[in-house]
Design a protein around this motif. Structure first.
Motif, PDB file in Angstrom:
ATOM      1  N   GLN A 107       0.862  -1.181   0.000  1.00 23.83           N
ATOM      2  CA  GLN A 107       0.000   0.000   0.000  1.00 23.83           C
ATOM      3  C   GLN A 107       0.898   1.230   0.000  1.00 23.83           C
ATOM      4  OE1 GLN A 107      -3.276  -0.393   2.937  1.00 23.83           O
ATOM      5  NE2 GLN A 107      -2.547  -2.493   3.197  1.00 23.83           N
TER       6      GLN A 107
ATOM      7  N   THR B  18       5.234  -0.944   1.430  1.00 25.69           N
ATOM      8  CA  THR B  18       4.552   0.097   2.196  1.00 25.69           C
ATOM      9  C   THR B  18       5.549   0.855   3.051  1.00 25.69           C
ATOM     10  OG1 THR B  18       2.584  -1.311   2.288  1.00 25.69           O
ATOM     11  CG2 THR B  18       2.669   0.558   3.812  1.00 25.69           C
TER      12      THR B  18
ATOM     13  N   ALA C 191      -2.553   0.905   6.798  1.00 21.37           N
ATOM     14  CA  ALA C 191      -2.154  -0.299   6.072  1.00 21.37           C
ATOM     15  C   ALA C 191      -2.452  -1.560   6.877  1.00 21.37           C
ATOM     16  CB  ALA C 191      -0.661  -0.228   5.725  1.00 21.37           C
TER      17      ALA C 191
END
Length: 227
Positions: A26, A172, A65
């Motif tokens: 993400q 991420t 996330a």
């Protein structure tokens, strides 16, 4: 009330997430732009040193996330998470450390509650933020916490010590740490630990073990830190 996090959950991460799902990448680093989010962003940016401010933004993005992957059923409000993340270390500023003999989390919770209540008139919102901030270093394996409090604990200890990194995708972490530089965060936070334990040896930080916690922070193995 679940959008404020007023849902009981174990504060033991292993019990709260007994079967962790594989994290997904993400890489979006967008921040909320609501009137309250913008107000608190400006307030925190003015009050917090740059390393602490960036840490707070990383905590927010880590939280989103991890919720998406591990707690998809939650309906925690994004703005509430953002406001809480930005204010969770407000008690560590020079001004606020000198203003009270209370633990920094406790005073930070009081300041944040007053701020949110004044801006929103929403007591439940203000209580949720304060509860999570007061307990964000209340780590342990027994008892319960709010969902907002748990995700704040998970995200802060991830950024500070590197624990629970299996809950977040490396891509991420890359995106968040490149967007919001650590700027020597570990040395900065270790200094805050030392100051709290020196000036307020009765404080809650001592519950984490004065030397053990400091060593854990400086021993963070996440590759993004340059001491």
């Amino acid at each position: 009330m679940s959008h404020y996090g007023f849902v009981k959950i174990s504060r033991d991460v292993a019990q709260a997430i007994p079967n962790p799902k594989a994290p997904t990448a993400q890489t979006t680093t967008e921040l909320p732009q609501t009137p309250l989010a913008s107000f608190v962003h400006k307030y925190a940016q003015q009050k917090l040193p740059a390393p602490v401010f960036n840490h707070s933004l990383r905590v927010y993005l880590y939280s989103l996330a991890i919720i998406k992957d591990q707690f998809p059923e939650w309906n925690l409000d994004t703005e509430v998470i953002y406001v809480t993340s930005l204010l969770h270390d407000i008690g560590t500023t020079d001004e606020n450390m000198n203003a009270t003999k209370m633990s920094f989390e406790t005073y930070g919770g009081i300041i944040s509650r007053d701020l949110v209540l004044k801006e929103t008139g929403d007591k439940d919102y203000a209580d949720a933020v304060a509860e999570a901030i007061v307990r964000h270093q209340d780590l342990g394996e027994s008892g319960f916490i709010t969902t907002l409090g748990l995700i704040l604990q998970i995200a802060t200890i991830l950024d500070n010590v590197g624990l629970n990194s299996h809950l977040i995708h490396p891509d991420t972490l890359d995106a968040v740490n490149k967007k919001f530089s650590r700027e020597g965060w570990l040395n900065c936070f270790a200094g805050a630990i030392d100051r709290e334990n020196r000036e307020k040896p009765w404080g809650h930080t001592s519950a984490l073990g004065a030397e053990d916690f400091r060593r854990g922070v400086l021993g963070n193995k996440l590759k993004y830190e340059k001491l």
